[in-house]
Design an enzyme around this catalytic site. Structure first.
Site, mmCIF file in Angstrom:
data_model
loop_
_atom_site.group_PDB
_atom_site.id
_atom_site.type_symbol
_atom_site.label_atom_id
_atom_site.label_comp_id
_atom_site.label_asym_id
_atom_site.label_seq_id
_atom_site.Cartn_x
_atom_site.Cartn_y
_atom_site.Cartn_z
ATOM 1 N N ASN A 44 0.834 -1.204 0.000
ATOM 2 C CA ASN A 44 0.000 0.000 0.000
ATOM 3 C C ASN A 44 0.868 1.253 0.000
ATOM 4 O OD1 ASN A 44 0.670 -0.816 2.668
ATOM 5 N ND2 ASN A 44 -1.011 0.348 3.546
ATOM 6 N N GLU A 46 0.245 5.191 0.726
ATOM 7 C CA GLU A 46 -0.705 6.206 1.175
ATOM 8 C C GLU A 46 -0.263 7.593 0.726
ATOM 9 O OE1 GLU A 46 -1.171 5.463 5.393
ATOM 10 O OE2 GLU A 46 -2.281 3.600 4.993
ATOM 11 N N CYS A 55 -4.152 0.721 -2.538
ATOM 12 C CA CYS A 55 -4.089 -0.552 -1.804
ATOM 13 C C CYS A 55 -2.967 -1.425 -2.376
ATOM 14 C CB CYS A 55 -5.403 -1.310 -1.925
ATOM 15 S SG CYS A 55 -6.728 -0.677 -0.875
ATOM 16 N N GLU A 57 -3.130 -4.534 -3.203
ATOM 17 C CA GLU A 57 -3.614 -5.357 -4.316
ATOM 18 C C GLU A 57 -3.544 -4.578 -5.623
ATOM 19 O OE1 GLU A 57 -4.993 -4.823 -1.433
ATOM 20 O OE2 GLU A 57 -6.092 -6.558 -0.667
ATOM 21 N N CYS A 94 -10.228 -5.295 0.186
ATOM 22 C CA CYS A 94 -11.380 -4.397 0.326
ATOM 23 C C CYS A 94 -12.316 -4.592 -0.880
ATOM 24 C CB CYS A 94 -10.920 -2.945 0.436
ATOM 25 S SG CYS A 94 -10.399 -2.215 -1.127
ATOM 26 N N CYS A 97 -10.914 -3.585 -4.234
ATOM 27 C CA CYS A 97 -9.858 -4.480 -4.737
ATOM 28 C C CYS A 97 -10.427 -5.815 -5.191
ATOM 29 C CB CYS A 97 -8.770 -4.655 -3.686
ATOM 30 S SG CYS A 97 -7.715 -3.190 -3.588
HETATM 31 N N1 THU Z 1 -5.353 -1.689 2.471
HETATM 32 C C1 THU Z 1 -4.794 -2.447 1.478
HETATM 33 O O1 THU Z 1 -3.700 -2.127 0.979
HETATM 34 N N2 THU Z 1 -5.460 -3.537 1.057
HETATM 35 C C2 THU Z 1 -6.642 -3.974 1.582
HETATM 36 O O2 THU Z 1 -7.191 -4.939 1.115
HETATM 37 C C3 THU Z 1 -7.234 -3.290 2.727
HETATM 38 C C4 THU Z 1 -6.635 -1.971 3.071
HETATM 39 C C5 THU Z 1 -4.617 -0.505 2.952
HETATM 40 C C6 THU Z 1 -5.201 0.819 2.557
HETATM 41 C C7 THU Z 1 -4.607 1.736 3.601
HETATM 42 O O3 THU Z 1 -3.327 2.170 3.155
HETATM 43 C C8 THU Z 1 -4.420 0.850 4.809
HETATM 44 O O4 THU Z 1 -4.587 -0.482 4.356
HETATM 45 C C9 THU Z 1 -5.402 1.107 5.926
HETATM 46 O O5 THU Z 1 -6.691 1.099 5.483
#
Ligand code: THU
Length: 142
Positions: A44, A46, A55, A57, A94, A97
Site C-alpha cells: 500500500n 498512502e 491498496c 492489491e 477491500c 480491490c
Molecule cells: N489496504 C490495502 O492495501 N489492502 C486492503 O485490502 C485493505 C486496506 C490498505 C489501505 C490503507 O493504506 C491501509 O490499508 C489502511 O486502510
C-alpha cells in the site's frame, strides 16, 4: 476451501515492509500469480491527500499489467498485513480491490488467501468474496 499458495503468501509478507503507510500505520503486502506463472507483488502507498492512497492489491495488479500487458490474467492472490510494531493484522481485500482482482481473474474460482481474525488462514474462491460481480457488457459503436 481451496488450497493456499505458500510461495505467494511468503511474497506478500516479504513486500509489506516496503509499504508507505505513515497515516494508518498498517503495512499491507499483496502478491498475485499470473496465469503465465509469474509472481507480482505490491504494497500500500498512502498519500497526505487521503483518497489518493493505493491498496497493496492495486499495486500488485499494476506490476502484473506492466510485466505482461494485455495478456495478464490472475490465477491466485495472497494478502498479508502488519502494524508498524510488527503485529499481524487480519486482512481481506477491500471491496474495490475485489473488483480490481475480478477484472483480471482467470475465472471466479481463483483462490484468494489472507489471515483472518479467528487466527486461521483463509483461502476462498473469488466468487465467494465477490458474488454477483459487475461485468461490463461492451457495446461497440456507442
Ligand atoms: N489496504 C490495502 O492495501 N489492502 C486492503 O485490502 C485493505 C486496506 C490498505 C489501505 C490503507 O493504506 C491501509 O490499508 C489502511 O486502510
Amino acid at each position: 476451501m481451496t488450497r493456499p499458495d505458500p510461495e505467494l503468501l511468503a511474497a506478500a509478507h516479504a513486500v509489506l515492509i516496503q509499504a508507505h503507510a505513515p497515516y494508518s500505520g498498517l503495512r499491507v503486502g499483496a502478491a498475485v500469480r499470473s496465469a503465465a506463472g509469474e509472481v507480482y507483488v505490491g504494497c500500500n502507498v498512502e498519500n497526505a491527500a487521503f483518497p489518493l492512497g493505493n491498496c497493496a492489491e492495486a499495486s500488485a495488479i499494476a506490476a502484473g499489467v506492466a510485466g505482461e500487458g494485455q495478456g495478464f490474467r490472475i490465477a491466485a492472490v495472497a494478502v498479508q498485513a502488519e502494524h508498524a510494531d510488527g503485529t499481524l493484522q487480519p486482512v481481506s481485500p477491500c471491496g474495490g480491490c475485489r473488483q480490481r482482482i475480478r477484472e483480471f481473474a482467470v475465472d471466479g474460482a481463483i483462490p484468494v488467501s489472507f489471515p483472518w481474525s479467528d487466527g486461521a488462514l483463509k483461502t476462498l474462491q473469488l466468487d465467494e468474496l465477490l458474488p454477483y460481480s459487475f461485468e461490463l457488457q461492451v457495446r461497440p459503436g456507442r
